[in-house]
Scaffold this active site. Structure first.
Site, PDB file in Angstrom:
ATOM      1  N   LYS A   5      -5.446   7.049  -2.317  1.00 14.31           N
ATOM      2  CA  LYS A   5      -5.247   7.890  -1.128  1.00 14.31           C
ATOM      3  C   LYS A   5      -4.591   9.215  -1.523  1.00 14.31           C
ATOM      4  CE  LYS A   5      -0.803   5.631  -0.153  1.00 14.31           C
ATOM      5  NZ  LYS A   5      -0.130   4.633   0.707  1.00 14.31           N
ATOM      6  N   ARG A  52       4.995  -0.492  11.918  1.00 12.02           N
ATOM      7  CA  ARG A  52       4.230   0.700  11.617  1.00 12.02           C
ATOM      8  C   ARG A  52       2.771   0.303  11.779  1.00 12.02           C
ATOM      9  NH1 ARG A  52       4.412   3.303   5.639  1.00 12.02           N
ATOM     10  NH2 ARG A  52       2.760   1.784   5.526  1.00 12.02           N
ATOM     11  N   TYR A  85      16.679  35.594  -1.713  1.00 11.61           N
ATOM     12  CA  TYR A  85      16.976  35.608  -0.275  1.00 11.61           C
ATOM     13  C   TYR A  85      18.356  35.033   0.006  1.00 11.61           C
ATOM     14  CZ  TYR A  85      12.095  36.571   1.089  1.00 11.61           C
ATOM     15  OH  TYR A  85      10.870  37.133   1.292  1.00 11.61           O
ATOM     16  N   MET A 119       8.555  31.262  -1.131  1.00 12.78           N
ATOM     17  CA  MET A 119       7.229  30.673  -0.913  1.00 12.78           C
ATOM     18  C   MET A 119       6.367  30.736  -2.175  1.00 12.78           C
ATOM     19  SD  MET A 119       4.326  31.645   1.913  1.00 12.78           S
ATOM     20  CE  MET A 119       5.393  31.353   3.300  1.00 12.78           C
TER      21      MET A 119
HETATM   22  C1  LIG Z   1       0.125   3.525  -0.067  1.00 12.69           C
HETATM   23  C2  LIG Z   1      -0.133   2.094   0.166  1.00 12.69           C
HETATM   24  C3  LIG Z   1      -0.171   1.197  -0.901  1.00 12.69           C
HETATM   25  C4  LIG Z   1       0.191   1.611  -2.307  1.00 12.69           C
HETATM   26  O1  LIG Z   1       1.587   1.598  -2.394  1.00 12.69           O
HETATM   27  P1  LIG Z   1       2.308   1.992  -3.762  1.00 12.69           P
HETATM   28  O2  LIG Z   1       3.734   1.659  -3.531  1.00 12.69           O
HETATM   29  O3  LIG Z   1       2.050   3.440  -3.922  1.00 12.69           O
HETATM   30  O4  LIG Z   1       1.668   1.190  -4.824  1.00 12.69           O
HETATM   31  C5  LIG Z   1      -0.508  -0.110  -0.649  1.00 12.69           C
HETATM   32  N1  LIG Z   1      -0.783  -0.524   0.605  1.00 12.69           N
HETATM   33  C6  LIG Z   1      -0.746   0.299   1.661  1.00 12.69           C
HETATM   34  C7  LIG Z   1      -1.073  -0.237   3.006  1.00 12.69           C
HETATM   35  C8  LIG Z   1      -0.397   1.632   1.495  1.00 12.69           C
HETATM   36  O5  LIG Z   1      -0.348   2.451   2.533  1.00 12.69           O
END
Ligand SMILES: *Cc1c(COP(=O)(O)O)cnc(C)c1O
Length: 382
Positions: free
Chosen positions: A45, A139, A267, A315
């Site tokens: 992801k 969640r 800044y 930035m």
């Molecule tokens: C991001 C995620 C993972 C991977 O988690 P890591 O700690 O990065 O290995 C696994 N399962 C779900 C549902 C996630 O959102």
């Protein structure tokens, strides 16, 4: 990122550069695959945690991972487009997502509610689903109060030929703290969820709870598969295992100037030079992913020596105190890397910005040129 985003073409930039070492990803994958009791799903992801989703996926699959996981369906398509044909799961989508395309392209989807189940069942094709139980984060995933009903509805949809329930998944809130009592609670809730699914007549062959931390430190959470993302790119949130960071960020010094003691910098004039010194200007700032919170705390490696970031990170630029000797304009300095040559690590930048490594590696901006070093024997594939 939109198609028109301004990003340097490979090899054309003389600005900041992010080097990605896929060999490190390969070694991490091998270690995680060895630790996992079951199969290893490479979670790619957020563009493979900023390392390139297709590159990380391909590398992980060549080093022991057998599956891929992503958050959204939009993240799944490019993996299929790249010809990666292994089982692929997407776990966070709205009710009106394109579940027909998911079935057509052989992408498994997680189902966290009755509404999602109805949408997936109504879509063309027979979708492979993983029922998602909330095992303690409040969640994503189904509320345990609705789990029994979800399992029974999924079984009916399965009997009608609308879906095939191939998996049950959960996720642990505090796996990075192995001693936390919520982990036992999460494991118990997951076991209960599996029992409930079985009692509803479901036979999910993929049962997965562990991400990187639990894969490394809690065999009781392994079940038939581990979903690992952070670990692939060298991050162990539990701090239990030495992995190999895969990113190195460098930038040229575009300007060097000699200043007197007491010169205010940046800044807000948050810094004044203590003595006469040389200031080096780097063309990289918070829009490129260097957190502003690290202002006055960050360090960079200049000719083998650490030098402090002084004043506020802006930035597009930041200033480094080079000391009395200065350096030549155009020289390259290292903002972070694996730490093997004395350079700061992503872990240090995370500490300087009161955050975690994940936020640093996923936050490097589009203006930074990316160069990926392939694994030698995989060169022909990438
Ligand atoms: C991001 C995620 C993972 C991977 O988690 P890591 O700690 O990065 O290995 C696994 N399962 C779900 C549902 C996630 O959102």
């Amino acid at each position: 990122m939109s198609a028109t985003a301004i990003a340097p073409r490979a090899g054309t930039s003389s600005g900041p550069r992010l080097d990605i070492d896929l060999q490190a990803v390969g070694r991490n994958t091998r270690l995680l695959a060895d630790r996992a009791a079951g199969e290893l799903m490479a979670v790619v992801k957020a563009d493979g945690f900023g390392h390139g989703a297709v590159d990380v996926a391909r590398t992980a699959l060549a080093h022991g991972a057998t599956r891929l996981g992503v958050t959204t369906l939009d993240e799944a398509w490019p993996l299929r487009d790249a010809g990666l044909a292994v089982p692929l799961l997407s776990w966070l989508n709205p009710v009106d997502a394109d579940y027909g395309s998911a079935a057509a392209r052989d992408v498994d989807v997680a189902v966290p509610s009755l509404q999602h189940l109805a949408a997936v069942a109504a879509a063309p094709g027979r979708s492979r689903v993983h029922l998602h139980l909330d095992t303690g984060l409040a969640r994503d995933g189904a509320d345990p109060a609705s789990w029994g009903q979800l399992c029974r509805a999924a079984r009916r949809a399965e009997q009608r030929g609308e879906v095939e329930v191939v998996g049950v998944m959960g996720h642990l809130a505090c796996a990075d703290e192995p001693g936390d009592e919520s982990n036992a609670l999460g494991r118990t809730r997951f076991a209960w969820g599996l029992e409930t699914a079985r009692a509803a007549g479901l036979r999910p062959r993929d049962r997965h709870l562990a991400a990187t931390s639990a894969t490394l430190n809690d065999p009781r959470a392994h079940h038939t598969m581990s979903r690992v993302g952070a670990g692939l790119v060298g991050i162990d949130p539990s701090g239990s295992t030495r992995l190999h960071p895969a990113m190195t960020l460098t930038a040229p010094v575009v300007q060097v100037r000699k200043v007197r003691a007491g010169t205010p910098v940046g800044y807000g004039h948050t810094h004044r030079t203590a003595a006469a010194t040389h200031l080096g200007l780097l063309p990289i700032g918070y829009a490129d992913g260097l957190p502003r919170l690290a202002s006055g705390r960050g360090q960079v490696l200049v000719r083998g020596v650490r030098r402090p970031v002084v004043g506020r990170i802006s930035m597009d630029q930041l200033v480094v105190d080079l000391g009395s000797r200065g350096i030549d304009q155009g020289e390259t300095v290292t903002l972070f890397g694996p730490g093997t040559h004395g350079e700061p690590t992503v872990s240090e930048w995370a500490a300087w910005a009161d955050t975690i490594e994940h936020e640093i590696v996923t936050g490097i901006g589009a203006r930074v040129e990316r160069r990926t070093r392939p694994v030698p024997h995989l060169r022909s594939l990438s």
